[in-house]
Design a protein around this motif. Structure first.
Motif, PDB file in Angstrom:
ATOM      1  N   LYS B  10       0.913  -1.318   0.069  1.00  0.00           N
ATOM      2  CA  LYS B  10      -0.024  -0.051   0.021  1.00  0.00           C
ATOM      3  C   LYS B  10       0.833   1.401  -0.031  1.00  0.00           C
ATOM      4  O   LYS B  10       1.864   1.339   0.696  1.00  0.00           O
ATOM      5  N   GLU B  11       0.343   2.039  -0.772  1.00  0.00           N
ATOM      6  CA  GLU B  11       1.217   3.494  -0.952  1.00  0.00           C
ATOM      7  C   GLU B  11       0.253   4.527   0.216  1.00  0.00           C
ATOM      8  O   GLU B  11      -0.933   4.776  -0.038  1.00  0.00           O
ATOM      9  N   VAL B  12       0.969   5.003   0.987  1.00  0.00           N
ATOM     10  CA  VAL B  12       0.189   6.136   1.810  1.00  0.00           C
ATOM     11  C   VAL B  12       0.977   7.330   1.942  1.00  0.00           C
ATOM     12  O   VAL B  12       2.188   7.529   1.628  1.00  0.00           O
ATOM     13  N   ILE B  13       0.342   8.440   2.284  1.00  0.00           N
ATOM     14  CA  ILE B  13       0.808   9.820   2.619  1.00  0.00           C
ATOM     15  C   ILE B  13       0.963   9.875   4.406  1.00  0.00           C
ATOM     16  O   ILE B  13       0.031   9.796   4.988  1.00  0.00           O
ATOM     17  N   ILE B  14       2.236  10.307   4.900  1.00  0.00           N
ATOM     18  CA  ILE B  14       2.351  10.524   6.090  1.00  0.00           C
ATOM     19  C   ILE B  14       1.545  11.810   6.418  1.00  0.00           C
ATOM     20  O   ILE B  14       1.728  12.905   5.955  1.00  0.00           O
ATOM     21  N   LYS B  15       0.662  11.610   7.561  1.00  0.00           N
ATOM     22  CA  LYS B  15      -0.059  12.849   8.081  1.00  0.00           C
ATOM     23  C   LYS B  15       0.557  13.600   9.167  1.00  0.00           C
ATOM     24  O   LYS B  15       0.844  14.548   9.440  1.00  0.00           O
ATOM     25  N   SER B  16       0.735  12.456  10.228  1.00  0.00           N
ATOM     26  CA  SER B  16       1.243  13.212  11.479  1.00  0.00           C
ATOM     27  C   SER B  16       2.286  12.111  12.191  1.00  0.00           C
ATOM     28  O   SER B  16       1.550  10.870  12.129  1.00  0.00           O
ATOM     29  N   ILE B  17       3.170  12.388  12.911  1.00  0.00           N
ATOM     30  CA  ILE B  17       4.027  11.707  13.607  1.00  0.00           C
ATOM     31  C   ILE B  17       3.885  12.239  15.057  1.00  0.00           C
ATOM     32  O   ILE B  17       4.317  13.435  15.407  1.00  0.00           O
ATOM     33  N   LYS B  18       3.388  11.330  15.799  1.00  0.00           N
ATOM     34  CA  LYS B  18       3.301  11.898  17.299  1.00  0.00           C
ATOM     35  C   LYS B  18       4.331  12.418  18.143  1.00  0.00           C
ATOM     36  O   LYS B  18       4.245  13.230  18.871  1.00  0.00           O
ATOM     37  N   SER B  19       5.441  11.314  18.201  1.00  0.00           N
ATOM     38  CA  SER B  19       6.550  11.665  18.808  1.00  0.00           C
ATOM     39  C   SER B  19       7.290  12.475  18.395  1.00  0.00           C
ATOM     40  O   SER B  19       7.893  12.489  17.053  1.00  0.00           O
ATOM     41  N   LYS B  20       7.843  13.629  18.900  1.00  0.00           N
ATOM     42  CA  LYS B  20       8.866  14.508  18.693  1.00  0.00           C
ATOM     43  C   LYS B  20       9.927  14.075  18.183  1.00  0.00           C
ATOM     44  O   LYS B  20      10.480  14.407  17.044  1.00  0.00           O
ATOM     45  N   THR B  21      10.439  13.351  19.104  1.00  0.00           N
ATOM     46  CA  THR B  21      12.074  12.678  18.696  1.00  0.00           C
ATOM     47  C   THR B  21      11.959  11.926  17.285  1.00  0.00           C
ATOM     48  O   THR B  21      12.739  12.111  16.408  1.00  0.00           O
ATOM     49  N   ALA B  22      10.779  11.261  17.062  1.00  0.00           N
ATOM     50  CA  ALA B  22      10.673  10.243  15.922  1.00  0.00           C
ATOM     51  C   ALA B  22      10.330  11.381  14.615  1.00  0.00           C
ATOM     52  O   ALA B  22      10.923  11.092  13.753  1.00  0.00           O
ATOM     53  N   ARG B  23       9.788  12.362  14.781  1.00  0.00           N
ATOM     54  CA  ARG B  23       9.573  13.463  13.944  1.00  0.00           C
ATOM     55  C   ARG B  23      11.160  14.011  13.178  1.00  0.00           C
ATOM     56  O   ARG B  23      11.291  13.776  12.092  1.00  0.00           O
ATOM     57  N   VAL B  24      11.734  14.366  14.397  1.00  0.00           N
ATOM     58  CA  VAL B  24      13.137  14.620  13.775  1.00  0.00           C
ATOM     59  C   VAL B  24      13.878  13.648  13.136  1.00  0.00           C
ATOM     60  O   VAL B  24      14.467  14.039  12.161  1.00  0.00           O
ATOM     61  N   TYR B  25      13.980  12.376  13.649  1.00  0.00           N
ATOM     62  CA  TYR B  25      14.772  11.287  13.062  1.00  0.00           C
ATOM     63  C   TYR B  25      14.328  11.211  11.742  1.00  0.00           C
ATOM     64  O   TYR B  25      14.959  11.010  10.765  1.00  0.00           O
ATOM     65  N   ALA B  26      12.840  11.298  11.625  1.00  0.00           N
ATOM     66  CA  ALA B  26      12.437  10.877  10.029  1.00  0.00           C
ATOM     67  C   ALA B  26      12.849  12.066   9.126  1.00  0.00           C
ATOM     68  O   ALA B  26      12.979  11.535   8.101  1.00  0.00           O
ATOM     69  N   LEU B  27      12.766  13.131   9.898  1.00  0.00           N
ATOM     70  CA  LEU B  27      13.138  14.173   8.853  1.00  0.00           C
ATOM     71  C   LEU B  27      14.538  13.878   8.366  1.00  0.00           C
ATOM     72  O   LEU B  27      14.725  14.282   7.094  1.00  0.00           O
ATOM     73  N   ARG B  28      15.441  13.562   9.212  1.00  0.00           N
ATOM     74  CA  ARG B  28      16.781  13.187   8.589  1.00  0.00           C
ATOM     75  C   ARG B  28      16.883  12.174   7.614  1.00  0.00           C
ATOM     76  O   ARG B  28      17.511  12.162   6.817  1.00  0.00           O
ATOM     77  N   PHE B  29      15.989  11.124   7.858  1.00  0.00           N
ATOM     78  CA  PHE B  29      15.966   9.996   7.065  1.00  0.00           C
ATOM     79  C   PHE B  29      15.205  10.207   5.708  1.00  0.00           C
ATOM     80  O   PHE B  29      15.448   9.471   4.700  1.00  0.00           O
ATOM     81  N   GLY B  30      14.535  11.510   5.630  1.00  0.00           N
ATOM     82  CA  GLY B  30      14.031  11.644   4.261  1.00  0.00           C
ATOM     83  C   GLY B  30      12.449  11.566   4.454  1.00  0.00           C
ATOM     84  O   GLY B  30      11.872  11.555   3.272  1.00  0.00           O
ATOM     85  N   ILE B  31      11.903  11.327   5.712  1.00  0.00           N
ATOM     86  CA  ILE B  31      10.340  11.187   5.727  1.00  0.00           C
ATOM     87  C   ILE B  31       9.804  12.435   6.485  1.00  0.00           C
ATOM     88  O   ILE B  31      10.505  12.766   7.716  1.00  0.00           O
ATOM     89  N   ASN B  32       9.035  13.051   5.917  1.00  0.00           N
ATOM     90  CA  ASN B  32       8.367  14.272   6.593  1.00  0.00           C
ATOM     91  C   ASN B  32       6.860  14.157   6.495  1.00  0.00           C
ATOM     92  O   ASN B  32       6.382  13.404   5.948  1.00  0.00           O
ATOM     93  N   GLU B  33       6.286  15.077   7.204  1.00  0.00           N
ATOM     94  CA  GLU B  33       4.579  14.825   7.092  1.00  0.00           C
ATOM     95  C   GLU B  33       4.294  15.317   5.838  1.00  0.00           C
ATOM     96  O   GLU B  33       4.672  16.500   5.394  1.00  0.00           O
ATOM     97  N   GLY B  34       3.544  14.517   4.978  1.00  0.00           N
ATOM     98  CA  GLY B  34       3.253  14.857   3.582  1.00  0.00           C
ATOM     99  C   GLY B  34       4.102  14.004   2.813  1.00  0.00           C
ATOM    100  O   GLY B  34       3.581  13.872   1.451  1.00  0.00           O
TER     101      GLY B  34
END
Lengths: 607, 73
Positions: B10-34
């Motif tokens: 399945k292909e999905v769009i990330i809407k929100s990531i609850k954990s602040k730390t996970a959000r920052v980690y994900a941004l560096r890996f290339g994944i952000n909300e949207g």
């Protein structure tokens, strides 16, 4: 900025300018470093290995190879090391993986935002075509505003161009993320790399809102650059991706994991521990070496005390070299050879994903499998690697399980060798018992230690066929490092034991321990020596087992008990350093109690 | 719905990531909300393997429960 901080930090010549080699994990930094400086460093294919900082010389520059990171921040030790080097250096060679450009450009842009003079090395360019990717290099150059050099470092492609770029000093400050200055101004800050570092929380492991805002801005900008410079097609999933799925899917992944472990057991336990060691330990060392040395020494030393210390049962020139060179040396090399292949293939993070679900039950996430697997090499080193885990709670649980249940490389080889002589069902029983204790103790610790563990969040690097030359170099350096570290401890252990033997104290200790060893564990009283040696070094203790005559059942009880027995002196010291003396004493006593209890119960069942 | 509920391929769009730390980690890996991501593998009650372009990331079940996603129309 222009202080010689990095020179001071690393104790390198003041007159040479530093170039920091920076990039994400597994992008080939160390290979580039090696190509430029001619000095070998370790090259790994999973996160968290290049803990030491290596440096080498290229013409008038000192090239510093930094640990792989995803960004300049302080989320773990590697990042802190890289952060310190980068913030104190002006020139940076940023190595990026051509296949993972969207991920890697975040760090590139961050370096540019910090106004570093950057040369970007677009590495692994040979994999671009294979993955149906095309990159518009000119557009990328223009968007970033810095020089971009295309390389395939492992094949030596493009290295001359990189040398030329360094010689011509093509390091440039690039284009800062648009609107970054505005964000800082809205917070009442004037833009500078210092104010950016502060706004991005670079010196703290916690996360701030402003940091997130800047990260999101940079991510969006980097994605724009990526979208206009890179075209790709992921529809044709190639063989590697299918293989990756097979390794992660439990239905296929678990049998593959067991098969891998079985190959490891066969390689170390049967081929090396039995066949090769039989030759090196019994023939080369036991026959030729020992009779030669004894012949010489006995001419000079007639004093029985000194003679015992030098060439007695536990002599510094008899037992020590036989065990160290004849037994442990081949085993350690075999283990690191196997581990290097595993590491370089990119299999380890996939094992982490595979075991995550099971590890959640003992309060860990799959990432903890990395120190556990490394523990089979050396528990002390693995204890240090627990720093890659997300919380103190996870580190406490992992260190305990490492100290209690994981045999280190040479010990594993000896155990494999001894158990394969006992028969297949003993091997199965051994794995089940140690596995059960691992799970049970893990669950208990998960219940009693307060707090919650973190979730798995791990990058899966591309699967690669390990390069034989790299595997051999890595095996050489790791084995050498291990043996150099072990040498003085072995000498000390031998001297202690030799002294105890020569003064008859060993006999007294054996008598003292007799009720437990011969009474409760039903083992020969000489096994006490194995326990004494195990306290100093586990592999040395296991080596002692080879020389003591036992029945099959006794050998099995002894193997289980010594596996669970206390962590060795060096890992005890490392645990104390990481978690305090109280904790390590607790682990030490608990391990001894668990080992003797389990061994005793087992003895009463099988003997 | 949350990320742990999506099925393989399945292909999905990330809407929100609850954990602040996970959000920052994900941004560096290339994944952000949207970000548009694809679930390429899933272990029952275990981690979910996401792919964005050529980047693959394994996300534990606990964290996946904290990530809101939207399926692509």
């Amino acid at each position: 900025m222009n202080c010689h901080c990095v020179q001071e930090m690393l104790n390198i010549p003041d007159d040479k300018e530093v170039i920091a080699l920076v990039g994400n994990p597994n992008v080939g930094k160390s290979v580039i470093f090696n190509r430029l400086t001619g000095r070998y460093v370790e090259v790994s294919n999973y996160p968290g290995t290049t803990v030491d900082v290596n440096y080498g010389f290229y013409k008038d520059y000192v090239i510093v190879d930094t640990p792989g990171v995803y960004g300049i921040s302080s989320f773990n030790d590697e990042e802190i090391v890289t952060r310190d080097i980068v913030l104190n250096t002006q020139k940076v060679i940023n190595v990026v993986d051509s296949v993972h450009l969207d991920r890697d450009l975040f760090l590139t842009q961050q370096l540019i935002d910090y106004q570093k003079e950057v040369i970007v090395v677009l590495n692994m360019v040979d994999e671009v075509e294979k993955n149906n990717i095309t990159i518009d290099i000119d557009k990328l150059k223009e968007s970033l505003g810095v020089e971009v050099i295309v390389t395939s470092a492992s094949k030596g492609i493009g290295i001359d161009k990189l040398r030329e770029a360094i010689d011509k000093n093509l390091f440039k400050k690039g284009k800062i993320t648009p609107n970054l200055e505005k964000i800082l101004e809205s917070e009442g800050k004037k833009f500078s790399w210092e104010s950016l570092a502060e706004a991005e929380n670079v010196f703290s492991s916690s996360v701030s809102e402003l940091q997130e805002k800047i990260y999101a801005l940079r991510r969006t900008y980097v994605d724009e650059i990526f979208n206009k410079t890179v075209k790709f097609d992921t529809k044709n999933l190639e063989f590697k991706n299918k293989l990756s799925r097979i390794l992660i899917n439990p239905v296929t992944g678990i049998p593959i994991l067991f098969a891998t472990l079985y190959i490891m057991y066969y390689f170390m336990g049967v081929l090396v521990a039995q066949k090769l060691v039989d030759f090196t330990m019994n023939t080369v060392m036991g026959e030729y070496y020992l009779s030669y040395v004894k012949g010489i020494i006995e001419k000079f030393v007639s004093n029985t005390f000194l003679e015992k210390i030098i060439v007695g049962n536990y002599g510094i020139l008899s037992m020590f070299p036989i065990i160290f060179l004849g037994l442990l040396f081949p085993l350690v090399i075999a283990f690191y050879l196997f581990m290097s292949i595993l590491e370089d293939s990119g299999y380890l993070p996939r094992i982490a994903a595979l075991v995550d679900r099971v590890f959640n039950k003992i309060g860990l996430n799959g990432r903890a499998i990395i120190p556990i697997i490394l523990g089979f090499g050396c528990v002390t080193m693995a204890t240090m690697t627990t720093r890659i885990l997300g919380s103190k709670r996870e580190r406490i649980i992992t260190m305990f399980l490492l100290g209690l249940t994981i045999p280190c490389s040479a010990q594993l080889g000896i155990i494999s060798g001894l158990i394969s002589r006992l028969g297949f069902w003993y091997l199965v029983a051994y794995i089940l018992i140690i596995g059960f204790i691992f799970g049970l103790v893990g669950r208990i610790l998960n219940k009693i230690i307060k707090g919650e563990s973190t979730s798995l969040f791990i990058d899966l690097p591309t699967l690669r066929i390990p390069q034989p030359s790299n595997v051999l170099k890595k095996t050489y350096y790791k084995s050498k490092g291990f043996l150099v570290e072990a040498f003085p401890i072995f000498v000390a252990a031998t001297l202690v034991l030799g002294f105890l033997d020569a003064t008859n104290l060993l006999h007294a200790i054996e008598n003292f321990a007799q009720p437990v060893v011969t009474g409760f564990l039903k083992l020969p009283k000489e096994i006490t020596e194995v326990f004494i040696l195990s306290i100093i070094r586990r592999d040395y203790g296991a080596a002692g087992l080879v020389t003591i005559p036992t029945t099959k059942g006794q050998m099995f009880v002894a193997l289980v008990t010594t596996t669970l027995f206390v962590p060795c002196i060096t890992s005890f010291a490392m645990m104390t350093k990481e978690n305090g003396l109280k904790y390590s004493v607790f682990v030490w006593i608990s391990s001894a109690v668990i080992a003797i209890l389990v061994g005793g119960v087992l003895a009463h069942i099988v003997l | 719905m949350t990320l742990d509920m999506i099925s393989k391929d399945k292909e999905v769009i990330i809407k929100s990531i609850k954990s602040k730390t996970a959000r920052v980690y994900a941004l560096r890996f290339g994944i952000n909300e949207g970000s548009k991501v694809k679930c390429v593998a899933k272990i029952n009650n275990g981690p979910i393997i996401l792919r964005k372009n050529h980047q693959e990331i394994a996300i534990g079940n606990g964290l996946a429960k904290q990530i809101e996603v939207e399926t692509q129309k």
